[in-house]
Write a protein that holds these residues in place. Structure first.
Motif, PDB file in Angstrom:
ATOM      1  N   MET A 177       5.026 151.725  49.637  1.00  0.00           N
ATOM      2  CA  MET A 177       5.493 152.033  48.292  1.00  0.00           C
ATOM      3  C   MET A 177       6.601 153.079  48.319  1.00  0.00           C
ATOM      4  N   ILE A 178       6.399 154.136  49.119  1.00  0.00           N
ATOM      5  CA  ILE A 178       7.402 155.196  49.231  1.00  0.00           C
ATOM      6  C   ILE A 178       8.683 154.654  49.854  1.00  0.00           C
ATOM      7  N   ALA A 179       8.546 153.805  50.867  1.00  0.00           N
ATOM      8  CA  ALA A 179       9.717 153.212  51.524  1.00  0.00           C
ATOM      9  C   ALA A 179      10.524 152.375  50.544  1.00  0.00           C
ATOM     10  N   PHE A 180       9.824 151.625  49.678  1.00  0.00           N
ATOM     11  CA  PHE A 180      10.519 150.796  48.691  1.00  0.00           C
ATOM     12  C   PHE A 180      11.213 151.658  47.648  1.00  0.00           C
ATOM     13  N   MET A 181      10.528 152.693  47.169  1.00  0.00           N
ATOM     14  CA  MET A 181      11.102 153.569  46.144  1.00  0.00           C
ATOM     15  C   MET A 181      12.313 154.324  46.678  1.00  0.00           C
ATOM     16  N   MET A 182      12.280 154.690  47.967  1.00  0.00           N
ATOM     17  CA  MET A 182      13.389 155.431  48.578  1.00  0.00           C
ATOM     18  C   MET A 182      14.432 154.508  49.202  1.00  0.00           C
ATOM     19  N   ASP A 183      14.211 153.203  49.071  1.00  0.00           N
ATOM     20  CA  ASP A 183      15.137 152.195  49.592  1.00  0.00           C
ATOM     21  C   ASP A 183      15.402 152.401  51.089  1.00  0.00           C
ATOM     22  N   ILE A 184      14.333 152.611  51.848  1.00  0.00           N
ATOM     23  CA  ILE A 184      14.447 152.765  53.296  1.00  0.00           C
ATOM     24  C   ILE A 184      14.675 151.404  53.937  1.00  0.00           C
ATOM     25  N   GLN A 185      15.656 151.332  54.808  1.00  0.00           N
ATOM     26  CA  GLN A 185      16.000 150.074  55.459  1.00  0.00           C
ATOM     27  C   GLN A 185      15.289 149.955  56.807  1.00  0.00           C
ATOM     28  N   THR A 186      15.007 148.717  57.186  1.00  0.00           N
ATOM     29  CA  THR A 186      14.308 148.463  58.451  1.00  0.00           C
ATOM     30  C   THR A 186      15.199 148.767  59.645  1.00  0.00           C
ATOM     31  N   THR A 187      14.626 149.472  60.610  1.00  0.00           N
ATOM     32  CA  THR A 187      15.309 149.721  61.882  1.00  0.00           C
ATOM     33  C   THR A 187      14.352 149.361  63.008  1.00  0.00           C
ATOM     34  N   ALA A 188      14.874 149.336  64.219  1.00  0.00           N
ATOM     35  CA  ALA A 188      14.032 149.021  65.375  1.00  0.00           C
ATOM     36  C   ALA A 188      12.910 150.043  65.528  1.00  0.00           C
ATOM     37  N   VAL A 189      13.231 151.314  65.284  1.00  0.00           N
ATOM     38  CA  VAL A 189      12.221 152.376  65.410  1.00  0.00           C
ATOM     39  C   VAL A 189      11.143 152.235  64.334  1.00  0.00           C
ATOM     40  N   LEU A 190      11.567 151.993  63.084  1.00  0.00           N
ATOM     41  CA  LEU A 190      10.599 151.861  61.986  1.00  0.00           C
ATOM     42  C   LEU A 190       9.745 150.614  62.127  1.00  0.00           C
ATOM     43  N   SER A 191      10.230 149.630  62.867  1.00  0.00           N
ATOM     44  CA  SER A 191       9.441 148.412  63.100  1.00  0.00           C
ATOM     45  C   SER A 191       8.223 148.685  63.967  1.00  0.00           C
ATOM     46  N   ASN A 220      14.910 139.272  61.006  1.00  0.00           N
ATOM     47  CA  ASN A 220      15.375 139.912  62.241  1.00  0.00           C
ATOM     48  C   ASN A 220      14.279 139.740  63.292  1.00  0.00           C
ATOM     49  N   TYR A 221      14.524 138.872  64.244  1.00  0.00           N
ATOM     50  CA  TYR A 221      13.501 138.528  65.236  1.00  0.00           C
ATOM     51  C   TYR A 221      13.142 139.711  66.134  1.00  0.00           C
ATOM     52  N   LEU A 222      14.101 140.573  66.417  1.00  0.00           N
ATOM     53  CA  LEU A 222      13.829 141.746  67.255  1.00  0.00           C
ATOM     54  C   LEU A 222      12.844 142.672  66.561  1.00  0.00           C
ATOM     55  N   ASN A 223      13.084 142.941  65.270  1.00  0.00           N
ATOM     56  CA  ASN A 223      12.188 143.832  64.520  1.00  0.00           C
ATOM     57  C   ASN A 223      10.788 143.238  64.400  1.00  0.00           C
ATOM     58  N   ILE A 224      10.713 141.937  64.220  1.00  0.00           N
ATOM     59  CA  ILE A 224       9.409 141.269  64.140  1.00  0.00           C
ATOM     60  C   ILE A 224       8.688 141.362  65.482  1.00  0.00           C
ATOM     61  N   LEU A 225       9.426 141.167  66.556  1.00  0.00           N
ATOM     62  CA  LEU A 225       8.842 141.275  67.893  1.00  0.00           C
ATOM     63  C   LEU A 225       8.321 142.678  68.157  1.00  0.00           C
ATOM     64  N   LEU A 226       9.093 143.688  67.749  1.00  0.00           N
ATOM     65  CA  LEU A 226       8.662 145.078  67.934  1.00  0.00           C
ATOM     66  C   LEU A 226       7.403 145.376  67.120  1.00  0.00           C
ATOM     67  N   MET A 227       7.326 144.816  65.917  1.00  0.00           N
ATOM     68  CA  MET A 227       6.128 144.983  65.090  1.00  0.00           C
ATOM     69  C   MET A 227       4.915 144.378  65.778  1.00  0.00           C
ATOM     70  N   VAL A 228       5.084 143.186  66.348  1.00  0.00           N
ATOM     71  CA  VAL A 228       3.984 142.505  67.038  1.00  0.00           C
ATOM     72  C   VAL A 228       3.521 143.316  68.242  1.00  0.00           C
ATOM     73  N   ILE A 229       4.476 143.803  69.028  1.00  0.00           N
ATOM     74  CA  ILE A 229       4.137 144.595  70.214  1.00  0.00           C
ATOM     75  C   ILE A 229       3.380 145.860  69.815  1.00  0.00           C
ATOM     76  N   SER A 230       3.897 146.550  68.808  1.00  0.00           N
ATOM     77  CA  SER A 230       3.251 147.774  68.323  1.00  0.00           C
ATOM     78  C   SER A 230       1.828 147.493  67.844  1.00  0.00           C
ATOM     79  N   THR A 231       1.665 146.424  67.071  1.00  0.00           N
ATOM     80  CA  THR A 231       0.357 146.063  66.520  1.00  0.00           C
ATOM     81  C   THR A 231      -0.630 145.708  67.626  1.00  0.00           C
ATOM     82  N   LEU A 232      -0.189 144.908  68.598  1.00  0.00           N
ATOM     83  CA  LEU A 232      -1.070 144.490  69.685  1.00  0.00           C
ATOM     84  C   LEU A 232      -1.515 145.683  70.540  1.00  0.00           C
TER      85      LEU A 232
END
Length: 382
Positions: free
Chosen positions: A313-327, A347-359
């Motif tokens: 919610m805070i990210a949306f209100m502050m209009d934070i954009q997706t980056t590799a680090v935030l992924s 962005n396939y790289l950001n999705i991949l980073l999210m998957v790696i982080s989650t796993l």
């Protein structure tokens, strides 16, 4: 191992579907999302289509001439004439929406900062600007100067392309945030029952005496809670798509806007929902495992609902954009990636980073819980 995991999975699923609370959280909460989508859309539209009579009562502490009266009538202002003191009193009592005072050639708009005032100002400012332009034309004509050569010495043309409908983007993102919340709530009950609930009932001690490895027990419980969460998430997402379709055709605020996600967006959104379901299921089991009673586990898991909701919610209100680090950042990455995907920006790289982080997080969580269950301390932990 496979048979043991399957045995635990079947056992937990059976108990989940027998438990009315778990079943309610899993199947009923998703039906609140369409109410959210339709309700918020109706609220937005009612604000945009607010009747002019709700904010056109404007107080004036000075006499207006015939030209001003014509402008006022054309704009739709309902003028109330009185002294400055009386107008202030009427404004404080809610009898007028705004009042204007005049000092020589200076017009002063008086009021408080609220929604009604902003609507009223949208009427007052055009009136003052129109009258100002009239006076300028009169003065230049009196001086034998062509007003067009002075007032219109430059022209301004707007060529602003509106990429996104604010209301559409708002409702889509907040729908996803409520899907996240629904998944979190859905995961807490089966996770609590499968850990602290069994400990409180004394069935966990019996289960640990079976010739089943702790790893199989945890994986079985994890898969069971994950399945419950995924059902809630997918059902919520399906109902969200249906409600967006209804809202798209029902409200004018979404005119010329397509709220329906593309097939690619739907596939990747489901992928994100499943990833989140796995993560939150592991966290719920880990937290609930530390508790001795069902009630204690519920109290410990309550903050998790807010933790899952507020970063996005805070990210949306502050209009934070997706980056590799935030992924890589848990909770935040799911909302950011969903917002990108809903805007057809995959962005396939950001999705991949999210998957790696989650796993990685899930692996660490399960490893920790399995280690707890290999010790008898799990039965007597404080």
């Amino acid at each position: 191992m496979k048979n043991n995991v399957l045995y635990i999975l079947k056992k937990e699923i059976r108990e989940t579907f027998r438990d009315k609370k778990s079943l309610t959280m899993m199947l009923i909460i998703p039906f609140m999302i369409p109410l959210l989508v339709i309700g918020m859309s109706a609220l937005f539209e009612s604000q945009l289509k607010r009747p002019i009579e709700d904010y056109n009562k404007i107080g004036m502490s000075y006499e207006t001439n015939e030209v001003e009266k014509k402008i006022i009538s054309k704009i739709g202002i309902d003028p109330i004439y009185d002294t400055e003191e009386k107008l202030k009193e009427k404004y404080d009592n809610g009898e007028i929406d705004l009042y204007i005072t005049k000092r020589d050639n200076k017009y002063i708009i008086n009021g408080n900062d609220n929604d009604t005032t902003s609507y009223a100002i949208s009427l007052v400012e055009p009136y003052i600007l129109a009258y100002k332009e009239y006076l300028q034309n009169e003065y230049l004509t009196y001086e034998n100067i062509d007003s067009n050569n002075v007032i219109n010495i430059i022209t301004l043309e707007k060529n602003i392309i509106e990429k996104d409908n604010f209301f559409a983007n708002y409702i889509v993102v907040y729908s996803f945030l409520f899907i996240i919340m629904a998944i979190t709530i859905s995961a807490t009950y089966p996770a609590t029952d499968a850990t602290a609930g069994e400990k409180e009932r004394g069935t966990l001690e019996t289960l640990l005496t079976f010739p089943i490895k702790s790893k199989d027990i945890i994986i079985g419980k994890f898969l069971s809670v994950s399945l419950s969460s995924i059902i809630t998430g997918v059902l919520s997402f399906g109902l969200t798509i249906i409600s967006l379709l209804i809202a798209n055709n029902m409200f004018d605020i979404y005119k010329n806007t397509n709220l329906m996600p593309s097939m690619v967006s739907i596939i990747f959104s489901c992928f994100i929902i499943i990833s989140y379901s796995l993560l939150i299921s592991g966290l719920c089991i880990a937290i609930a495992s530390k508790s001795k009673t069902f009630k204690e586990a519920q109290s410990a898991l309550t903050p998790l609902t807010f933790v899952s909701f507020f970063p996005g919610m805070i990210a949306f209100m502050m209009d934070i954009q997706t980056t590799a680090v935030l992924s890589l950042v848990p909770f935040l990455n799911f909302t950011l990636l969903f917002e990108d995907i809903s805007n057809n920006n995959v962005n396939y790289l950001n999705i991949l980073l999210m998957v790696i982080s989650t796993l990685i997080i899930i692996f660490v969580i399960l490893k920790t819980i399995i280690k707890q269950y290999t010790s008898e301390k799990i039965l007597f932990s404080n």
